[in-house]
Design a protein around this motif. Structure first.
Motif, PDB file in Angstrom:
ATOM      1  N   MET A  66     -27.425  -1.362   6.005  1.00  0.00           N
ATOM      2  CA  MET A  66     -26.077  -1.950   5.494  1.00  0.00           C
ATOM      3  C   MET A  66     -25.074  -1.658   6.893  1.00  0.00           C
ATOM      4  O   MET A  66     -24.873  -0.452   6.983  1.00  0.00           O
ATOM      5  N   ARG A  67     -24.251  -2.499   7.075  1.00  0.00           N
ATOM      6  CA  ARG A  67     -23.281  -2.256   8.105  1.00  0.00           C
ATOM      7  C   ARG A  67     -21.639  -2.016   7.370  1.00  0.00           C
ATOM      8  O   ARG A  67     -21.490  -3.135   6.580  1.00  0.00           O
ATOM      9  N   LEU A  68     -21.160  -1.008   7.399  1.00  0.00           N
ATOM     10  CA  LEU A  68     -19.765  -1.086   6.880  1.00  0.00           C
ATOM     11  C   LEU A  68     -18.669  -1.055   8.010  1.00  0.00           C
ATOM     12  O   LEU A  68     -18.660  -0.184   8.602  1.00  0.00           O
ATOM     13  N   VAL A  69     -17.736  -1.874   7.661  1.00  0.00           N
ATOM     14  CA  VAL A  69     -16.483  -1.922   8.771  1.00  0.00           C
ATOM     15  C   VAL A  69     -15.151  -2.043   8.159  1.00  0.00           C
ATOM     16  O   VAL A  69     -15.009  -2.621   7.104  1.00  0.00           O
ATOM     17  N   VAL A  70     -14.355  -0.727   8.156  1.00  0.00           N
ATOM     18  CA  VAL A  70     -13.035  -1.017   7.686  1.00  0.00           C
ATOM     19  C   VAL A  70     -12.434  -1.402   8.848  1.00  0.00           C
ATOM     20  O   VAL A  70     -12.160  -0.871   9.849  1.00  0.00           O
ATOM     21  N   ALA A  71     -11.457  -2.428   8.750  1.00  0.00           N
ATOM     22  CA  ALA A  71     -10.678  -3.264   9.822  1.00  0.00           C
ATOM     23  C   ALA A  71      -9.358  -3.778   9.174  1.00  0.00           C
ATOM     24  O   ALA A  71      -9.457  -4.340   7.965  1.00  0.00           O
ATOM     25  N   ARG A  72      -8.440  -3.804   9.936  1.00  0.00           N
ATOM     26  CA  ARG A  72      -7.328  -4.856   9.899  1.00  0.00           C
ATOM     27  C   ARG A  72      -7.900  -6.181  10.230  1.00  0.00           C
ATOM     28  O   ARG A  72      -8.137  -6.396  11.396  1.00  0.00           O
ATOM     29  N   CYS A  73      -8.016  -7.152   9.478  1.00  0.00           N
ATOM     30  CA  CYS A  73      -8.580  -8.485   9.505  1.00  0.00           C
ATOM     31  C   CYS A  73      -7.874  -9.543   8.778  1.00  0.00           C
ATOM     32  O   CYS A  73      -7.142  -9.417   7.579  1.00  0.00           O
TER      33      CYS A  73
ATOM     34  N   MET B 265     -18.745  -5.722   4.484  1.00  0.00           N
ATOM     35  CA  MET B 265     -20.133  -5.174   4.481  1.00  0.00           C
ATOM     36  C   MET B 265     -20.969  -6.382   4.803  1.00  0.00           C
ATOM     37  O   MET B 265     -20.917  -7.620   4.500  1.00  0.00           O
ATOM     38  N   VAL B 266     -22.062  -5.811   5.516  1.00  0.00           N
ATOM     39  CA  VAL B 266     -22.985  -6.748   6.224  1.00  0.00           C
ATOM     40  C   VAL B 266     -24.217  -6.216   5.620  1.00  0.00           C
ATOM     41  O   VAL B 266     -24.691  -5.042   6.110  1.00  0.00           O
ATOM     42  N   LYS B 267     -24.986  -6.799   4.677  1.00  0.00           N
ATOM     43  CA  LYS B 267     -25.946  -6.219   4.057  1.00  0.00           C
ATOM     44  C   LYS B 267     -27.312  -6.800   4.685  1.00  0.00           C
ATOM     45  O   LYS B 267     -27.423  -7.703   5.342  1.00  0.00           O
ATOM     46  N   ALA B 268     -28.425  -6.013   4.393  1.00  0.00           N
ATOM     47  CA  ALA B 268     -29.766  -6.312   4.916  1.00  0.00           C
ATOM     48  C   ALA B 268     -30.180  -7.508   4.278  1.00  0.00           C
ATOM     49  O   ALA B 268     -31.118  -8.210   5.121  1.00  0.00           O
ATOM     50  N   ASP B 269     -29.815  -8.037   3.101  1.00  0.00           N
ATOM     51  CA  ASP B 269     -30.503  -9.412   2.870  1.00  0.00           C
ATOM     52  C   ASP B 269     -29.640 -10.558   3.463  1.00  0.00           C
ATOM     53  O   ASP B 269     -29.891 -11.583   3.350  1.00  0.00           O
TER      54      ASP B 269
ATOM     55  N   LEU C 237     -30.248   1.873   3.674  1.00  0.00           N
ATOM     56  CA  LEU C 237     -30.524   2.476   2.216  1.00  0.00           C
ATOM     57  C   LEU C 237     -31.965   2.528   1.712  1.00  0.00           C
ATOM     58  O   LEU C 237     -31.963   3.184   0.563  1.00  0.00           O
ATOM     59  N   GLY C 238     -32.785   1.930   2.370  1.00  0.00           N
ATOM     60  CA  GLY C 238     -34.048   1.988   1.964  1.00  0.00           C
ATOM     61  C   GLY C 238     -34.339   1.049   0.561  1.00  0.00           C
ATOM     62  O   GLY C 238     -33.374   0.135   0.645  1.00  0.00           O
ATOM     63  N   VAL C 239     -35.425   1.129  -0.074  1.00  0.00           N
ATOM     64  CA  VAL C 239     -35.688   0.208  -1.002  1.00  0.00           C
ATOM     65  C   VAL C 239     -35.078   0.706  -2.261  1.00  0.00           C
ATOM     66  O   VAL C 239     -35.304   1.994  -2.873  1.00  0.00           O
ATOM     67  N   ASP C 240     -34.467  -0.241  -3.109  1.00  0.00           N
ATOM     68  CA  ASP C 240     -33.756   0.282  -4.120  1.00  0.00           C
ATOM     69  C   ASP C 240     -34.650   0.048  -5.440  1.00  0.00           C
ATOM     70  O   ASP C 240     -35.546  -1.046  -5.729  1.00  0.00           O
ATOM     71  N   PRO C 241     -34.908   1.010  -6.289  1.00  0.00           N
ATOM     72  CA  PRO C 241     -35.821   1.023  -7.400  1.00  0.00           C
ATOM     73  C   PRO C 241     -35.185   0.131  -8.636  1.00  0.00           C
ATOM     74  O   PRO C 241     -36.137  -0.075  -9.404  1.00  0.00           O
ATOM     75  N   GLY C 242     -34.043  -0.415  -8.401  1.00  0.00           N
ATOM     76  CA  GLY C 242     -33.616  -1.148  -9.670  1.00  0.00           C
ATOM     77  C   GLY C 242     -32.945  -0.381 -10.756  1.00  0.00           C
ATOM     78  O   GLY C 242     -32.914   0.707 -10.783  1.00  0.00           O
TER      79      GLY C 242
END
Length: 228
Positions: A1-8, A28-32, A94-99
């Motif tokens: 996951m990529r997290l960016v805090v920005a004025r946008c 947020m740019v997620k792996a999915d 973040l790896g595999v989430d167990p749910g």
């Protein structure tokens, strides 16, 4: 996951158009492959987003500002994010989430009541969990101290729909001569909380209502620790 805090500034074009003026937000740019735009309020819901699969193309506008163009190959939707100032940019695996593991759901209540049916009525014993009928399984089929069959429907919140469901089960079960040799199959509606309207309807139909103490069933609730 990529997290960016920005004025946008964010502009969406697709089935409709939407505009978010310049402000500080979390991207947020997620792996999915999804992209979400969050503010510091509004609980969990993003202000705007693009569902996967989508691609993020980073570039620069004619006046030198960084711009993300997010597109989905399955549609013509486009999310354009103009970044005025980046305050934070990091990536994390973040790896595999167990749910999500829920506690106190109907399945757990059913398991606990199957182990302790006498908490619903004195002398009640379990015959079978998920007793099959033509319209679906009854949560618990039990027998009382006199050997009469008792059908138990279990809900977290007891509402009118649950009473109607148990009523339909009882209509079918009472047509089975193997279950009614000693008398009619009775019903018990068990829940952690039962709405007054549901209780009135159940009792009008001869169905007994039982409010279940989930913590007590799990052995967590110690009566000796209570002040009252």
């Amino acid at each position: 996951m990529r997290l960016v805090v920005a004025r946008c500034q964010v502009d969406y074009a697709g089935r409709l158009t939407a505009h978010l003026p310049m402000a500080t937000r979390v991207l947020m740019v997620k792996a999915d492959g999804s992209v979400l735009v969050h503010s510091d309020g509004g609980s969990y819901k993003p202000l705007n987003w693009m569902s996967p699969p989508c691609t993020v193309r980073e570039g620069v506008t004619d006046d030198g500002q960084v711009e993300w163009v997010v597109s989905n190959p399955k549609s013509d939707d486009t999310l354009r994010i103009l970044l005025e100032e980046v305050l934070h940019d990091s990536s994390h695996d973040l790896g595999v989430d167990p749910g999500l593991q829920k506690d106190g759901v109907e399945k757990h209540l059913q398991e606990l009541l199957a182990d302790h049916p006498a908490t619903l009525a004195e002398g009640l014993t379990l015959v079978r969990r998920e007793y099959p009928t033509a319209i679906g399984p009854v949560d618990l089929m039990c027998r009382d101290a006199e050997g009469l069959c008792v059908a138990v429907e279990i809900k977290r919140r007891g509402e009118i729909d649950g009473v109607e469901q148990l009523t339909r089960y009882l209509e079918l079960l009472n047509r089975d001569p193997l279950l009614t040799t000693r008398g009619q199959v009775r019903g018990v509606f068990a829940a952690q909380a039962i709405k007054p309207q549901a209780r009135v309807l159940a009792e009008d139909r001869g169905i007994r209502c039982v409010v279940v103490d989930y913590d007590a069933l799990r052995g967590i609730d110690d009566p000796t620790a209570r002040l009252f």
